[in-house]
Design a protein around this motif. Sequence first.
Motif, PDB file in Angstrom:
ATOM      1  N   THR A   7       0.853  -1.186   0.000  1.00 40.35           N
ATOM      2  CA  THR A   7       0.000   0.000   0.000  1.00 40.35           C
ATOM      3  C   THR A   7       0.890   1.238   0.000  1.00 40.35           C
ATOM      4  OG1 THR A   7      -1.760  -1.173   1.142  1.00 40.35           O
ATOM      5  CG2 THR A   7      -1.807   1.234   1.250  1.00 40.35           C
ATOM      6  N   HIS A   8       0.737   2.065  -1.030  1.00 41.05           N
ATOM      7  CA  HIS A   8       1.554   3.265  -1.200  1.00 41.05           C
ATOM      8  C   HIS A   8       0.914   4.523  -0.640  1.00 41.05           C
ATOM      9  CE1 HIS A   8       4.928   1.933  -3.827  1.00 41.05           C
ATOM     10  NE2 HIS A   8       4.117   0.908  -3.951  1.00 41.05           N
ATOM     11  N   TRP A   9      -0.422   4.560  -0.570  1.00 41.48           N
ATOM     12  CA  TRP A   9      -1.077   5.793  -0.128  1.00 41.48           C
ATOM     13  C   TRP A   9      -2.489   5.477   0.310  1.00 41.48           C
ATOM     14  CZ3 TRP A   9      -1.701  10.523  -3.938  1.00 41.48           C
ATOM     15  CH2 TRP A   9      -1.815  11.708  -3.216  1.00 41.48           C
TER      16      TRP A   9
ATOM     17  N   GLY B 118       1.214   9.202   4.455  1.00 40.43           N
ATOM     18  CA  GLY B 118       1.112   9.777   3.122  1.00 40.43           C
ATOM     19  C   GLY B 118       1.666   8.928   2.000  1.00 40.43           C
ATOM     20  N   TYR B 119       2.060   9.610   0.942  1.00 44.78           N
ATOM     21  CA  TYR B 119       2.467   8.998  -0.327  1.00 44.78           C
ATOM     22  C   TYR B 119       3.844   8.347  -0.242  1.00 44.78           C
ATOM     23  CZ  TYR B 119       3.597   8.870  -5.354  1.00 44.78           C
ATOM     24  OH  TYR B 119       3.953   8.485  -6.624  1.00 44.78           O
ATOM     25  N   TYR B 120       3.918   7.103  -0.675  1.00 47.56           N
ATOM     26  CA  TYR B 120       5.188   6.381  -0.803  1.00 47.56           C
ATOM     27  C   TYR B 120       5.406   6.207  -2.299  1.00 47.56           C
ATOM     28  CZ  TYR B 120       8.825   2.929   0.255  1.00 47.56           C
ATOM     29  OH  TYR B 120      10.014   2.253   0.383  1.00 47.56           O
ATOM     30  N   PRO B 121       6.461   6.804  -2.875  1.00 50.25           N
ATOM     31  CA  PRO B 121       6.615   6.778  -4.330  1.00 50.25           C
ATOM     32  C   PRO B 121       6.821   5.373  -4.902  1.00 50.25           C
ATOM     33  CG  PRO B 121       8.581   7.659  -3.277  1.00 50.25           C
ATOM     34  CD  PRO B 121       7.559   7.467  -2.193  1.00 50.25           C
ATOM     35  N   SER B 122       6.465   5.238  -6.170  1.00 50.15           N
ATOM     36  CA  SER B 122       6.690   3.986  -6.891  1.00 50.15           C
ATOM     37  C   SER B 122       8.188   3.704  -6.887  1.00 50.15           C
ATOM     38  CB  SER B 122       6.191   4.108  -8.332  1.00 50.15           C
ATOM     39  OG  SER B 122       4.837   4.506  -8.347  1.00 50.15           O
ATOM     40  N   CYS B 123       8.565   2.500  -6.476  1.00 47.74           N
ATOM     41  CA  CYS B 123       9.990   2.179  -6.321  1.00 47.74           C
ATOM     42  C   CYS B 123      10.190   0.665  -6.380  1.00 47.74           C
ATOM     43  CB  CYS B 123      10.491   2.739  -4.990  1.00 47.74           C
ATOM     44  SG  CYS B 123      12.286   2.825  -4.881  1.00 47.74           S
ATOM     45  N   PRO B 124       9.868   0.048  -7.527  1.00 50.05           N
ATOM     46  CA  PRO B 124       9.988  -1.407  -7.600  1.00 50.05           C
ATOM     47  C   PRO B 124      11.440  -1.854  -7.670  1.00 50.05           C
ATOM     48  CG  PRO B 124       9.525  -0.547  -9.764  1.00 50.05           C
ATOM     49  CD  PRO B 124       9.463   0.627  -8.808  1.00 50.05           C
ATOM     50  N   PRO B 125      11.695  -3.100  -7.263  1.00 52.57           N
ATOM     51  CA  PRO B 125      13.048  -3.631  -7.444  1.00 52.57           C
ATOM     52  C   PRO B 125      13.297  -3.853  -8.940  1.00 52.57           C
ATOM     53  CG  PRO B 125      11.569  -5.354  -6.711  1.00 52.57           C
ATOM     54  CD  PRO B 125      10.789  -4.082  -6.676  1.00 52.57           C
ATOM     55  N   PRO B 126      14.560  -3.997  -9.339  1.00 52.54           N
ATOM     56  CA  PRO B 126      14.832  -4.284 -10.754  1.00 52.54           C
ATOM     57  C   PRO B 126      14.071  -5.541 -11.187  1.00 52.54           C
ATOM     58  CG  PRO B 126      16.864  -3.773  -9.590  1.00 52.54           C
ATOM     59  CD  PRO B 126      15.777  -3.890  -8.554  1.00 52.54           C
ATOM     60  N   GLY B 127      13.570  -5.507 -12.417  1.00 50.41           N
ATOM     61  CA  GLY B 127      12.813  -6.653 -12.920  1.00 50.41           C
ATOM     62  C   GLY B 127      11.604  -6.198 -13.704  1.00 50.41           C
ATOM     63  N   PRO B 128      10.568  -7.015 -13.687  1.00 50.53           N
ATOM     64  CA  PRO B 128       9.373  -6.690 -14.472  1.00 50.53           C
ATOM     65  C   PRO B 128       8.699  -5.386 -14.022  1.00 50.53           C
ATOM     66  CG  PRO B 128       9.238  -8.912 -13.555  1.00 50.53           C
ATOM     67  CD  PRO B 128      10.436  -8.259 -12.956  1.00 50.53           C
ATOM     68  N   VAL B 129       7.975  -4.789 -14.937  1.00 47.12           N
ATOM     69  CA  VAL B 129       7.206  -3.575 -14.668  1.00 47.12           C
ATOM     70  C   VAL B 129       6.119  -3.885 -13.637  1.00 47.12           C
ATOM     71  CG1 VAL B 129       5.527  -2.006 -15.734  1.00 47.12           C
ATOM     72  CG2 VAL B 129       7.659  -2.545 -16.917  1.00 47.12           C
TER      73      VAL B 129
END
Length: 151
Positions: A56-58, A95-106
């Motif tokens: 959950t980001h926000w 509040g808002y946690y920015p999009s920050c995926p690990p390297p790999g698929p979208v």
Amino acid sequence: MEMIIDGFKDGEFIPRRNTCDGPGLSPEISWRGIPAGAKSLALLMDDPDAPRGLFTHWIIWNIPVSAFRLPAGTARKAELPNGIMQGVNSGGAYGYYPSCPPPGPVHHYRYRLMALDAVPVLNPGAGREQFDRAVSGHVLAEVLVTGLYGR
């Protein structure tokens, strides 16, 4: 009901400014077409592709139906002007946690705006489980926009 997110449309890539690879600001979000009978609005952003499961980001609620947008760079604190409240994201912060995926698929970041027939009774800083319980059965209408981001 329609939701407009500045910088991308449903199925498009999220701008760098809204990710951990940029300044990590929340995007400006506006809306129109709120249904009659709505008492408040709520917004939820999450990532179902996170390695450990749903992230959950926000969580933001008690948005007045008279409002028409959330500004870019919304403050990361529990209480905002006009009685708007924010919950704790899966990163443990308000509040808002920015999009920050690990390297790999979208990853697919889902922004869900809900028109509610009630004002949720939640303490500032509530988590996802409490939020989901509080809005359950109170969603009059909702709109979903999915943004993509990968590294």
